[in-house]
Design a protein around this motif. Structure first.
Motif, PDB file in Angstrom:
ATOM      1  N   VAL A 140       0.833  -1.205   0.000  1.00 19.20           N
ATOM      2  CA  VAL A 140       0.000   0.000   0.000  1.00 19.20           C
ATOM      3  C   VAL A 140       0.864   1.250   0.000  1.00 19.20           C
ATOM      4  O   VAL A 140       0.590   2.206  -0.728  1.00 19.20           O
ATOM      5  N   GLU A 141       1.929   1.252   0.779  1.00 15.44           N
ATOM      6  CA  GLU A 141       2.796   2.436   0.842  1.00 15.44           C
ATOM      7  C   GLU A 141       3.410   2.736  -0.521  1.00 15.44           C
ATOM      8  O   GLU A 141       3.426   3.881  -0.976  1.00 15.44           O
ATOM      9  N   GLU A 142       3.907   1.694  -1.191  1.00 21.54           N
ATOM     10  CA  GLU A 142       4.478   1.874  -2.534  1.00 21.54           C
ATOM     11  C   GLU A 142       3.405   2.333  -3.516  1.00 21.54           C
ATOM     12  O   GLU A 142       3.633   3.212  -4.348  1.00 21.54           O
TER      13      GLU A 142
ATOM     14  N   MET B 189       0.731   4.031  -2.846  1.00 18.67           N
ATOM     15  CA  MET B 189       0.396   5.434  -2.550  1.00 18.67           C
ATOM     16  C   MET B 189       1.446   6.376  -3.151  1.00 18.67           C
ATOM     17  O   MET B 189       1.100   7.440  -3.649  1.00 18.67           O
ATOM     18  N   LYS B 190       2.709   5.987  -3.127  1.00 18.96           N
ATOM     19  CA  LYS B 190       3.750   6.801  -3.762  1.00 18.96           C
ATOM     20  C   LYS B 190       3.498   6.886  -5.263  1.00 18.96           C
ATOM     21  O   LYS B 190       3.656   7.951  -5.868  1.00 18.96           O
TER      22      LYS B 190
ATOM     23  N   THR C  87      -6.458   9.132  -3.960  1.00 15.32           N
ATOM     24  CA  THR C  87      -5.733   8.652  -2.796  1.00 15.32           C
ATOM     25  C   THR C  87      -6.677   8.014  -1.794  1.00 15.32           C
ATOM     26  O   THR C  87      -6.278   7.649  -0.714  1.00 15.32           O
TER      27      THR C  87
ATOM     28  N   SER D   9      -6.523  -0.494  -0.509  1.00 19.63           N
ATOM     29  CA  SER D   9      -5.518  -0.106  -1.492  1.00 19.63           C
ATOM     30  C   SER D   9      -6.000   1.095  -2.279  1.00 19.63           C
ATOM     31  O   SER D   9      -7.190   1.309  -2.423  1.00 19.63           O
TER      32      SER D   9
END
Length: 146
Positions: free
Chosen positions: A78-80, A82-83, A103, A109
């Motif tokens: 999820v972090e990747e 979001m980037k 976002t 996700s």
């Protein structure tokens, strides 16, 4: 995830290849020139292949492709994802026809919505939001353009 696995959710890879191809299908063409003969095609081949319509096709084709890149089956997390959404927002926001990445995080996700970009750089007209919320959670729930 390999290129063929990535693309088969977006395209019919079993359709005939180019008329001048010695290979019977798009899948076989990709297999031959990207896997068997690594280096036949550059890494960015996908954007120049007219069969995939990423450079000169409808906006929805490109948006579905971009949505697939942030899908939980594809993104590293999820972090990747979001980037990647932030970067897509930066690139897509100037194009009012395409909209921008959202976002919002349905089903854990991020997702991509077609539509006009808002003043805040996100897309997602109310109808698209309603459709997405009604969609069943599943591997392709956020790939369908609104």
């Amino acid at each position: 995830m390999g290129e063929i696995t990535f693309l088969e959710d977006l395209y019919d890879l079993d359709r005939p290849a180019f008329e001048n191809s010695r290979l019977p299908t798009v899948r076989a063409d990709i297999q031959q020139h990207r896997i068997n003969n690594e280096g036949d095609l550059p890494d960015d081949w996908i954007f120049e292949d007219s069969r995939l319509e990423l450079s000169d096709g409808p906006d929805e084709v490109l948006l579905a492709f971009l949505a697939r890149t942030i899908h939980p089956e594809v993104a590293a997390g999820v972090e990747e994802a979001m980037k990647q959404v932030e970067e897509l927002n930066r690139m897509l926001a100037p194009d009012g026809r395409m909209g921008a990445a959202s976002t919002r995080v349905p089903f854990g996700s991020p997702c991509l919505h077609a539509g006009p970009a808002s003043a805040h750089g996100t897309a997602g007209p109310p109808a698209a939001e309603r459709r997405h919320k009604q969609a069943r959670p599943g591997p392709r729930a956020d790939l369908q353009p609104p």
